[in-house]
Design a protein around this motif. Structure first.
Motif, mmCIF file in Angstrom:
data_model
loop_
_atom_site.group_PDB
_atom_site.id
_atom_site.type_symbol
_atom_site.label_atom_id
_atom_site.label_comp_id
_atom_site.label_asym_id
_atom_site.label_seq_id
_atom_site.Cartn_x
_atom_site.Cartn_y
_atom_site.Cartn_z
ATOM 1 N N LEU A 50 0.827 -1.200 0.000
ATOM 2 C CA LEU A 50 0.000 0.000 0.000
ATOM 3 C C LEU A 50 0.868 1.259 0.000
ATOM 4 N N GLU A 51 0.576 2.148 -0.950
ATOM 5 C CA GLU A 51 1.302 3.417 -1.067
ATOM 6 C C GLU A 51 0.440 4.611 -0.685
ATOM 7 N N LYS A 52 -0.863 4.514 -0.925
ATOM 8 C CA LYS A 52 -1.766 5.618 -0.618
ATOM 9 C C LYS A 52 -2.985 5.089 0.120
ATOM 10 N N LEU A 53 -3.199 5.629 1.315
ATOM 11 C CA LEU A 53 -4.371 5.293 2.121
ATOM 12 C C LEU A 53 -5.152 6.580 2.333
ATOM 13 N N ILE A 54 -6.325 6.634 1.731
ATOM 14 C CA ILE A 54 -7.119 7.857 1.727
ATOM 15 C C ILE A 54 -8.473 7.558 2.372
ATOM 16 N N LEU A 55 -8.664 8.123 3.563
ATOM 17 C CA LEU A 55 -9.875 7.867 4.341
ATOM 18 C C LEU A 55 -10.494 9.181 4.836
ATOM 19 N N CYS A 56 -10.505 10.189 3.977
ATOM 20 C CA CYS A 56 -11.043 11.500 4.355
ATOM 21 C C CYS A 56 -12.547 11.439 4.615
ATOM 22 N N TYR A 57 -12.982 12.307 5.506
ATOM 23 C CA TYR A 57 -14.407 12.502 5.800
ATOM 24 C C TYR A 57 -15.122 11.199 6.123
ATOM 25 N N ASN A 58 -14.633 10.578 7.174
ATOM 26 C CA ASN A 58 -15.287 9.436 7.788
ATOM 27 C C ASN A 58 -15.510 9.791 9.256
ATOM 28 N N LYS A 59 -15.583 8.810 10.113
ATOM 29 C CA LYS A 59 -15.803 9.052 11.546
ATOM 30 C C LYS A 59 -14.719 8.373 12.388
ATOM 31 N N ILE A 60 -13.542 8.276 11.827
ATOM 32 C CA ILE A 60 -12.432 7.571 12.461
ATOM 33 C C ILE A 60 -11.893 8.403 13.622
ATOM 34 N N ASP A 61 -11.760 7.755 14.793
ATOM 35 C CA ASP A 61 -11.279 8.490 15.966
ATOM 36 C C ASP A 61 -9.909 8.034 16.457
ATOM 37 N N GLU A 62 -9.318 7.059 15.767
ATOM 38 C CA GLU A 62 -8.014 6.554 16.205
ATOM 39 C C GLU A 62 -7.232 6.004 15.020
ATOM 40 N N ILE A 63 -5.938 6.293 15.024
ATOM 41 C CA ILE A 63 -5.029 5.695 14.037
ATOM 42 C C ILE A 63 -4.399 4.485 14.701
ATOM 43 N N PRO A 64 -4.683 3.284 14.206
ATOM 44 C CA PRO A 64 -4.073 2.110 14.842
ATOM 45 C C PRO A 64 -2.559 2.105 14.603
ATOM 46 N N ILE A 65 -1.829 1.706 15.608
ATOM 47 C CA ILE A 65 -0.366 1.667 15.518
ATOM 48 C C ILE A 65 0.078 0.808 14.337
ATOM 49 N N ASN A 72 5.793 0.873 2.753
ATOM 50 C CA ASN A 72 5.700 1.466 1.409
ATOM 51 C C ASN A 72 4.734 2.638 1.340
ATOM 52 N N LEU A 73 4.092 2.960 2.457
ATOM 53 C CA LEU A 73 3.095 4.032 2.460
ATOM 54 C C LEU A 73 3.756 5.387 2.200
ATOM 55 N N LYS A 74 3.249 6.072 1.166
ATOM 56 C CA LYS A 74 3.751 7.397 0.800
ATOM 57 C C LYS A 74 2.771 8.500 1.173
ATOM 58 N N GLN A 75 1.487 8.163 1.169
ATOM 59 C CA GLN A 75 0.465 9.163 1.468
ATOM 60 C C GLN A 75 -0.551 8.600 2.448
ATOM 61 N N LEU A 76 -0.750 9.318 3.554
ATOM 62 C CA LEU A 76 -1.760 8.983 4.552
ATOM 63 C C LEU A 76 -2.673 10.189 4.688
ATOM 64 N N ASN A 77 -3.919 10.032 4.283
ATOM 65 C CA ASN A 77 -4.846 11.151 4.298
ATOM 66 C C ASN A 77 -6.068 10.775 5.133
ATOM 67 N N LEU A 78 -6.152 11.402 6.309
ATOM 68 C CA LEU A 78 -7.271 11.186 7.228
ATOM 69 C C LEU A 78 -7.953 12.516 7.546
ATOM 70 N N ASN A 92 7.741 5.952 12.192
ATOM 71 C CA ASN A 92 8.300 4.747 11.570
ATOM 72 C C ASN A 92 7.930 4.600 10.097
ATOM 73 N N LEU A 93 7.069 5.475 9.599
ATOM 74 C CA LEU A 93 6.687 5.425 8.180
ATOM 75 C C LEU A 93 7.835 6.014 7.361
ATOM 76 N N SER A 94 8.766 5.162 7.001
ATOM 77 C CA SER A 94 10.033 5.622 6.408
ATOM 78 C C SER A 94 9.904 6.193 4.999
ATOM 79 N N ASN A 95 8.871 5.837 4.251
ATOM 80 C CA ASN A 95 8.702 6.342 2.884
ATOM 81 C C ASN A 95 7.596 7.386 2.756
ATOM 82 N N ILE A 96 7.059 7.814 3.878
ATOM 83 C CA ILE A 96 5.929 8.750 3.842
ATOM 84 C C ILE A 96 6.345 10.090 3.238
ATOM 85 N N GLU A 97 5.492 10.614 2.371
ATOM 86 C CA GLU A 97 5.725 11.912 1.741
ATOM 87 C C GLU A 97 4.653 12.922 2.145
#
Length: 109
Positions: A50-65, A72-78, A92-97
């Motif tokens: 996974l390189e892009k995880l896009i979960l905008c505009y939901n009801k998420i209240d926690e980022i699991p460790i 390989n994650l480059k984009q995390l959008n919450l 620890n997300l070594s490739n995150i941009e």
């Protein structure tokens, strides 16, 4: 499908990310914007490509460790969720941009 690389299910009525999604080992993009998701399953860590995880505009209240194991994650959008804190392990997300956590309830960095 084990060869699926992109999955976009934005603007639906999805409440739960099923743990079976972790079987999509070749998935590079997961886009579930504008749904009713409250929790990210810990099995998300099995999406090793996974390189892009896009979960905008939901009801998420926690980022699991476990998200922090996605090397390989480059984009995390919450953007636009209910997050109150950021796990320290996010470093620890070594490739995150790109990390977008705007429009949440975060009080401290």
């Amino acid at each position: 499908d084990e060869y699926l690389e992109e999955l976009s299910l934005s603007n639906n009525l999805i409440n739960i990310i099923p743990i079976e999604i972790s079987k999509l080992q070749n998935l590079k993009l997961l886009n579930l914007n504008f749904n009713n998701i409250k929790k990210i399953p810990i099995e998300i860590e099995n999406l090793v490509n996974l390189e892009k995880l896009i979960l905008c505009y939901n009801k998420i209240d926690e980022i699991p460790i476990e998200i922090c194991n996605l090397k390989n994650l480059k984009q995390l959008n919450l953007h636009g969720n209910q997050l109150e804190k950021i796990p320290i392990e996010i470093k620890n997300l070594s490739n995150i941009e790109i990390i977008n956590l705007g429009r949440n309830k975060i009080e401290t960095i």
